[in-house]
Design a protein around this motif. Structure first.
Motif, PDB file in Angstrom:
ATOM      1  N   LEU A  58       0.809  -1.218   0.000  1.00  0.00           N
ATOM      2  CA  LEU A  58       0.000   0.000   0.000  1.00  0.00           C
ATOM      3  C   LEU A  58       0.846   1.272   0.000  1.00  0.00           C
ATOM      4  CD1 LEU A  58      -2.835   1.146  -0.090  1.00  0.00           C
ATOM      5  CD2 LEU A  58      -2.876   1.046   2.404  1.00  0.00           C
ATOM      6  N   PRO A  59       1.827   1.417   0.895  1.00  0.00           N
ATOM      7  CA  PRO A  59       2.627   2.650   0.842  1.00  0.00           C
ATOM      8  C   PRO A  59       3.427   2.788  -0.446  1.00  0.00           C
ATOM      9  CG  PRO A  59       3.291   1.282   2.724  1.00  0.00           C
ATOM     10  CD  PRO A  59       2.155   0.604   2.060  1.00  0.00           C
ATOM     11  N   VAL A  60       3.921   1.684  -0.977  1.00  0.00           N
ATOM     12  CA  VAL A  60       4.693   1.748  -2.220  1.00  0.00           C
ATOM     13  C   VAL A  60       3.784   2.114  -3.394  1.00  0.00           C
ATOM     14  CG1 VAL A  60       5.991   0.336  -3.873  1.00  0.00           C
ATOM     15  CG2 VAL A  60       6.558   0.254  -1.454  1.00  0.00           C
ATOM     16  N   MET A  61       2.580   1.534  -3.427  1.00  0.00           N
ATOM     17  CA  MET A  61       1.636   1.896  -4.490  1.00  0.00           C
ATOM     18  C   MET A  61       1.255   3.369  -4.382  1.00  0.00           C
ATOM     19  SD  MET A  61      -0.747  -1.532  -4.722  1.00  0.00           S
ATOM     20  CE  MET A  61      -2.021  -0.701  -5.626  1.00  0.00           C
ATOM     21  N   ALA A  62       1.070   3.862  -3.162  1.00  0.00           N
ATOM     22  CA  ALA A  62       0.735   5.278  -2.972  1.00  0.00           C
ATOM     23  C   ALA A  62       1.877   6.177  -3.448  1.00  0.00           C
ATOM     24  CB  ALA A  62       0.424   5.542  -1.502  1.00  0.00           C
ATOM     25  N   LEU A  63       3.112   5.767  -3.171  1.00  0.00           N
ATOM     26  CA  LEU A  63       4.273   6.528  -3.625  1.00  0.00           C
ATOM     27  C   LEU A  63       4.283   6.655  -5.143  1.00  0.00           C
ATOM     28  CD1 LEU A  63       7.133   7.816  -3.093  1.00  0.00           C
ATOM     29  CD2 LEU A  63       8.009   5.509  -3.454  1.00  0.00           C
ATOM     30  N   HIS A  64       4.087   5.536  -5.827  1.00  0.00           N
ATOM     31  CA  HIS A  64       4.120   5.568  -7.292  1.00  0.00           C
ATOM     32  C   HIS A  64       2.922   6.314  -7.868  1.00  0.00           C
ATOM     33  CE1 HIS A  64       7.743   3.323  -8.013  1.00  0.00           C
ATOM     34  NE2 HIS A  64       7.392   2.500  -7.051  1.00  0.00           N
ATOM     35  N   ALA A  65       1.747   6.121  -7.287  1.00  0.00           N
ATOM     36  CA  ALA A  65       0.559   6.854  -7.755  1.00  0.00           C
ATOM     37  C   ALA A  65       0.788   8.361  -7.611  1.00  0.00           C
ATOM     38  CB  ALA A  65      -0.675   6.412  -6.974  1.00  0.00           C
ATOM     39  N   ALA A  66       1.369   8.766  -6.490  1.00  0.00           N
ATOM     40  CA  ALA A  66       1.659  10.193  -6.287  1.00  0.00           C
ATOM     41  C   ALA A  66       2.676  10.691  -7.307  1.00  0.00           C
ATOM     42  CB  ALA A  66       2.166  10.424  -4.864  1.00  0.00           C
ATOM     43  N   ALA A  67       3.698   9.902  -7.584  1.00  0.00           N
ATOM     44  CA  ALA A  67       4.710  10.317  -8.562  1.00  0.00           C
ATOM     45  C   ALA A  67       4.108  10.447  -9.956  1.00  0.00           C
ATOM     46  CB  ALA A  67       5.866   9.318  -8.569  1.00  0.00           C
ATOM     47  N   PHE A  68       3.269   9.480 -10.356  1.00  0.00           N
ATOM     48  CA  PHE A  68       2.600   9.579 -11.657  1.00  0.00           C
ATOM     49  C   PHE A  68       1.726  10.839 -11.705  1.00  0.00           C
ATOM     50  CE2 PHE A  68       2.923   4.755 -11.779  1.00  0.00           C
ATOM     51  CZ  PHE A  68       3.869   4.727 -12.790  1.00  0.00           C
ATOM     52  N   ALA A  69       0.936  11.064 -10.665  1.00  0.00           N
ATOM     53  CA  ALA A  69       0.006  12.199 -10.640  1.00  0.00           C
ATOM     54  C   ALA A  69       0.736  13.541 -10.589  1.00  0.00           C
ATOM     55  CB  ALA A  69      -0.944  12.064  -9.444  1.00  0.00           C
ATOM     56  N   ILE A  70       1.716  13.655  -9.710  1.00  0.00           N
ATOM     57  CA  ILE A  70       2.456  14.915  -9.588  1.00  0.00           C
ATOM     58  C   ILE A  70       3.213  15.215 -10.883  1.00  0.00           C
ATOM     59  CG2 ILE A  70       4.380  16.059  -8.397  1.00  0.00           C
ATOM     60  CD1 ILE A  70       3.368  14.601  -5.823  1.00  0.00           C
ATOM     61  N   GLY A  71       3.842  14.200 -11.458  1.00  0.00           N
ATOM     62  CA  GLY A  71       4.541  14.400 -12.733  1.00  0.00           C
ATOM     63  C   GLY A  71       3.605  14.898 -13.820  1.00  0.00           C
ATOM     64  N   TYR A  72       2.416  14.325 -13.865  1.00  0.00           N
ATOM     65  CA  TYR A  72       1.441  14.719 -14.887  1.00  0.00           C
ATOM     66  C   TYR A  72       0.939  16.139 -14.650  1.00  0.00           C
ATOM     67  CZ  TYR A  72      -2.764  14.761 -17.757  1.00  0.00           C
ATOM     68  OH  TYR A  72      -3.720  15.093 -18.672  1.00  0.00           O
ATOM     69  N   TRP A  73       0.431  16.406 -13.453  1.00  0.00           N
ATOM     70  CA  TRP A  73      -0.213  17.693 -13.199  1.00  0.00           C
ATOM     71  C   TRP A  73       0.776  18.856 -13.151  1.00  0.00           C
ATOM     72  CZ3 TRP A  73      -4.864  18.089 -14.633  1.00  0.00           C
ATOM     73  CH2 TRP A  73      -5.709  16.980 -14.557  1.00  0.00           C
ATOM     74  N   MET A  74       1.967  18.627 -12.647  1.00  0.00           N
ATOM     75  CA  MET A  74       2.966  19.705 -12.648  1.00  0.00           C
ATOM     76  C   MET A  74       3.407  20.033 -14.078  1.00  0.00           C
ATOM     77  SD  MET A  74       3.381  20.823  -9.573  1.00  0.00           S
ATOM     78  CE  MET A  74       4.880  21.763  -9.692  1.00  0.00           C
ATOM     79  N   SER A  75       3.566  19.027 -14.900  1.00  0.00           N
ATOM     80  CA  SER A  75       3.987  19.282 -16.275  1.00  0.00           C
ATOM     81  C   SER A  75       2.878  19.928 -17.100  1.00  0.00           C
ATOM     82  CB  SER A  75       4.489  17.997 -16.935  1.00  0.00           C
ATOM     83  OG  SER A  75       3.454  17.048 -17.004  1.00  0.00           O
ATOM     84  N   LYS A  76       1.609  19.676 -16.729  1.00  0.00           N
ATOM     85  CA  LYS A  76       0.491  20.302 -17.442  1.00  0.00           C
ATOM     86  C   LYS A  76       0.519  21.823 -17.303  1.00  0.00           C
ATOM     87  CE  LYS A  76      -2.865  18.779 -19.185  1.00  0.00           C
ATOM     88  NZ  LYS A  76      -3.171  18.609 -20.615  1.00  0.00           N
ATOM     89  N   LEU A  77       1.218  22.343 -16.295  1.00  0.00           N
ATOM     90  CA  LEU A  77       1.330  23.784 -16.133  1.00  0.00           C
ATOM     91  C   LEU A  77       2.102  24.430 -17.275  1.00  0.00           C
ATOM     92  CD1 LEU A  77       2.139  23.903 -12.300  1.00  0.00           C
ATOM     93  CD2 LEU A  77      -0.069  24.370 -13.407  1.00  0.00           C
ATOM     94  N   SER A  78       3.001  23.658 -17.913  1.00  0.00           N
ATOM     95  CA  SER A  78       3.848  24.222 -18.962  1.00  0.00           C
ATOM     96  C   SER A  78       3.787  23.483 -20.294  1.00  0.00           C
ATOM     97  CB  SER A  78       5.313  24.230 -18.508  1.00  0.00           C
ATOM     98  OG  SER A  78       5.467  25.000 -17.351  1.00  0.00           O
ATOM     99  N   PHE A  79       3.347  22.224 -20.269  1.00  0.00           N
ATOM    100  CA  PHE A  79       3.433  21.405 -21.471  1.00  0.00           C
ATOM    101  C   PHE A  79       2.059  20.891 -21.896  1.00  0.00           C
ATOM    102  CE2 PHE A  79       7.554  20.832 -19.300  1.00  0.00           C
ATOM    103  CZ  PHE A  79       8.386  21.335 -20.281  1.00  0.00           C
ATOM    104  N   GLY A  80       2.027  20.330 -23.098  1.00  0.00           N
ATOM    105  CA  GLY A  80       0.803  19.741 -23.619  1.00  0.00           C
ATOM    106  C   GLY A  80       0.568  18.340 -23.076  1.00  0.00           C
ATOM    107  N   GLU A  81      -0.515  17.721 -23.539  1.00  0.00           N
ATOM    108  CA  GLU A  81      -0.939  16.412 -23.050  1.00  0.00           C
ATOM    109  C   GLU A  81       0.098  15.325 -23.307  1.00  0.00           C
ATOM    110  OE1 GLU A  81      -3.440  13.592 -21.265  1.00  0.00           O
ATOM    111  OE2 GLU A  81      -3.475  15.764 -21.193  1.00  0.00           O
ATOM    112  N   SER A  82       0.617  15.267 -24.509  1.00  0.00           N
ATOM    113  CA  SER A  82       1.567  14.213 -24.867  1.00  0.00           C
ATOM    114  C   SER A  82       2.816  14.264 -23.988  1.00  0.00           C
ATOM    115  CB  SER A  82       1.954  14.353 -26.340  1.00  0.00           C
ATOM    116  OG  SER A  82       2.889  13.371 -26.698  1.00  0.00           O
ATOM    117  N   THR A  83       3.388  15.446 -23.830  1.00  0.00           N
ATOM    118  CA  THR A  83       4.583  15.607 -23.005  1.00  0.00           C
ATOM    119  C   THR A  83       4.263  15.344 -21.538  1.00  0.00           C
ATOM    120  OG1 THR A  83       5.496  17.189 -24.572  1.00  0.00           O
ATOM    121  CG2 THR A  83       6.410  17.219 -22.345  1.00  0.00           C
TER     122      THR A  83
END
Length: 177
Positions: free
Chosen positions: A86-111
């Protein structure tokens, strides 16, 4: 940061070869990245031919690098691995989500999708390899062993989901000239 975090969280100072960790990180992360960039720059025809199989090669190499050492801690994984899931899955889910949403501030969907996958899938194999190489106790690698599995499953599931989710036509392609 490992010695400091261990001191703060576990109350013990663990001696760590910082230079060795830095060199290993350089070898595992930067060398392949630099090699890939150079191959793409100077041999674009070659890279366009192999680009479809390189993800599979990466999965196979990660599996081979981690399979034997995981076997060394199999008993611990059988008895205590479940409490790490559970903690490891939460870590990876957070990394996927943070990477996506932070990059959406400057980049398009594909990037943003690419950055998300990269953020969520980077540290497990590296942590596992560093733990195996730089710590004498094989149990140090147990959390990373669980993480490697969660990383591969989560990243693969996300990649399949996004492959079946079309990118908007008006998406800005950040790297086309």
């Amino acid at each position: 940061m490992t010695p400091l975090l261990t001191k703060l969280l576990a109350g013990q100072l663990v001696p760590v070869d910082a230079a060795g960790l830095a060199i290993s990180t350089f070898q595992v992360v930067l060398v392949p990245t630099i090699l890939g960039v150079l191959l793409n720059e100077f041999f674009p025809k070659f890279t366009s031919k192999i680009i479809t199989v390189t993800p599979l090669i990466g999965v196979i190499l990660t599996t081979l690098l981690c399979a034997s050492p995981i076997g060394q801690v199999a008993e611990v994984l059988k008895t205590q691995g479940a409490q790490l899931i559970l903690p490891v899955m939460a870590l990876h889910a957070a990394a996927f989500a943070i990477g996506y949403w932070m990059s959406k501030l400057s980049f398009g969907e594909s990037t943003s999708r690419t950055i998300s996958i990269e953020c969520g899938m980077q540290s497990s194999a590296l942590g596992f390899l560093l733990a195996q190489k730089h710590f004498t106790n094989p149990l140090v690698a147990v959390p990373s062993a669980v993480s490697v599995v969660c990383m591969a499953l989560g990243g693969s599931a996300l990649a399949v989901f996004w492959r079946n989710s079309p990118i908007p036509i008006d998406d800005k392609d950040d790297f086309k000239e």
